[in-house]
Design a protein around this motif. Structure first.
Motif, PDB file in Angstrom:
ATOM      1  N   ARG A   5       3.346   6.326   5.837  1.00  0.00           N
ATOM      2  CA  ARG A   5       4.310   5.746   5.718  1.00  0.00           C
ATOM      3  C   ARG A   5       4.195   4.989   6.854  1.00  0.00           C
ATOM      4  NH1 ARG A   5       6.770   9.517   7.162  1.00  0.00           N
ATOM      5  NH2 ARG A   5       8.975   9.140   6.328  1.00  0.00           N
ATOM      6  N   HIS A  13       8.324   3.400   4.919  1.00  0.00           N
ATOM      7  CA  HIS A  13       8.106   3.379   3.323  1.00  0.00           C
ATOM      8  C   HIS A  13       6.694   3.991   2.832  1.00  0.00           C
ATOM      9  CE1 HIS A  13      12.469   1.224   2.443  1.00  0.00           C
ATOM     10  NE2 HIS A  13      11.817   0.867   3.553  1.00  0.00           N
ATOM     11  N   ASP A  25       1.854  -0.902  -2.099  1.00  0.00           N
ATOM     12  CA  ASP A  25       2.994  -0.607  -2.284  1.00  0.00           C
ATOM     13  C   ASP A  25       3.327   0.204  -3.310  1.00  0.00           C
ATOM     14  OD1 ASP A  25       5.751   0.567  -1.792  1.00  0.00           O
ATOM     15  OD2 ASP A  25       6.284  -1.745  -2.333  1.00  0.00           O
ATOM     16  N   SER A  27       6.261   2.479  -3.519  1.00  0.00           N
ATOM     17  CA  SER A  27       7.172   2.608  -3.752  1.00  0.00           C
ATOM     18  C   SER A  27       7.591   2.305  -5.730  1.00  0.00           C
ATOM     19  CB  SER A  27       8.232   1.549  -3.385  1.00  0.00           C
ATOM     20  OG  SER A  27       8.399   0.503  -3.323  1.00  0.00           O
ATOM     21  N   ASP A  32       9.488   8.060  -1.300  1.00  0.00           N
ATOM     22  CA  ASP A  32       8.936   8.225  -0.495  1.00  0.00           C
ATOM     23  C   ASP A  32       7.873   9.420  -0.348  1.00  0.00           C
ATOM     24  OD1 ASP A  32       8.257   8.792   2.402  1.00  0.00           O
ATOM     25  OD2 ASP A  32      10.508   9.498   3.150  1.00  0.00           O
TER      26      ASP A  32
END
Length: 285
Positions: A5, A13, A25, A27, A32
């Motif tokens: 993170r 993120h 990434d 996301s 989270d």
């Protein structure tokens, strides 16, 4: 694979470092890395997404590293879990795991500043292997069953104020364990099936000078037994963190000075990475 993170405090993120060392990434899969994500087969879904090429490469240079799991509901700790550390603390090795708790808000990023509270003169370092729970665990029937509820492993520094812990404790340790910033965690969460917790080298340094150097092979109670026994007394929830104890080489032994303003702690475990914190005195007014 490593989960991590990144971002400012409170604005982290989720990311994943793939087996080629490329940070991507996370996301598209989750907002989270937390208990909900882990309980929903987050690690398996991350591997599937990586294999399918669904996670974009991320530019993360210079970003702060946060704790690899967000907002743990509980931080459960095992005390005196290495015989040599018990001896340097003046105690016999325990017959059963010694359990205490840290406030969850002690958890900070692996390289964040550690604050020395007002009046604290005996602040100590403790390198520890941390277990992150991935599935609800209650009344597990054997240590082997614990394999199914562990999401992964990370590095923990169980910072302690020994006078608060032992001299004004009233018989329990929490006063010396729960000051803000007293649990740097990370830098990464490594999935449980990629780490053998039975023989990992742990080391700590203060201002570059060696302090602790041991192996998890010297644990009195190994990881699976710890998780199994804890499940008999409490329900472990996804995202909970278990600190599994520290080896010899802490200031409590009398062989080293306690931390002073400006000291730098370096904490590392093979296969899980390194963290580094500067100690800073809290100044009021």
């Amino acid at each position: 694979m490593e989960l991590l993170r990144l971002g400012p405090i409170g604005q982290e993120h989720p990311f994943v470092r793939d087996d080629e060392g490329v940070v991507r990434d996370l996301s598209p899969l989750t907002a989270d890395i937390d208990g909900r994500f882990l309980a929903a087969d987050g690690i398996a879904r991350t591997r599937t997404a990586l294999a399918a090429g669904l996670l974009p490469v991320a530019e993360v240079g210079g970003m702060r590293i946060g704790a690899p799991v967000a907002r743990p509901a509980a931080v459960i700790c095992i005390g005196q879990n290495y015989a040599a550390h018990a001896a340097e603390s003046g105690s016999e090795p325990p017959e059963h795991p010694v359990v205490f708790f840290k406030h969850p808000n002690t958890v900070v990023g692996p390289n964040d500043v550690v604050l020395l509270p007002p009046g604290a003169e005996k602040v100590d370092w403790e390198v520890e292997l941390a277990v992150v729970i991935g599935r609800t665990a209650r009344y597990l029937d054997s240590p082997d069953a614990a394999r199914e509820v562990i999401a992964g492993y990370t590095v923990s520094n169980d910072v302690s104020e020994r006078a608060f812990q032992l001299e004004v404790s009233g018989g329990q340790w929490s006063k010396g364990k729960c000051s803000e910033t007293f649990n740097p965690l990370g830098p990464v969460l490594v999935p449980a099936d990629e780490i053998d917790p039975r023989d990992l080298r742990l080391r700590s340094f203060v201002n570059g000078e060696p302090r602790q150097d041991s192996s998890t092979a010297d644990m009195i109670f190994p990881v699976l037994q710890i998780v199994h026994e804890l499940s008999r007394y409490m329900v472990l929830e996804p995202g909970d963190v278990i600190n599994t104890g520290t080896p010899q080489g802490v200031a409590l032994s009398g062989r080293f000075p306690y931390l002073a303003d400006g000291d730098v702690m370096t904490i590392e475990i093979d296969g899980l990475g390194r963290q580094e914190q500067r100690a800073e005195r809290v100044r009021l007014g």
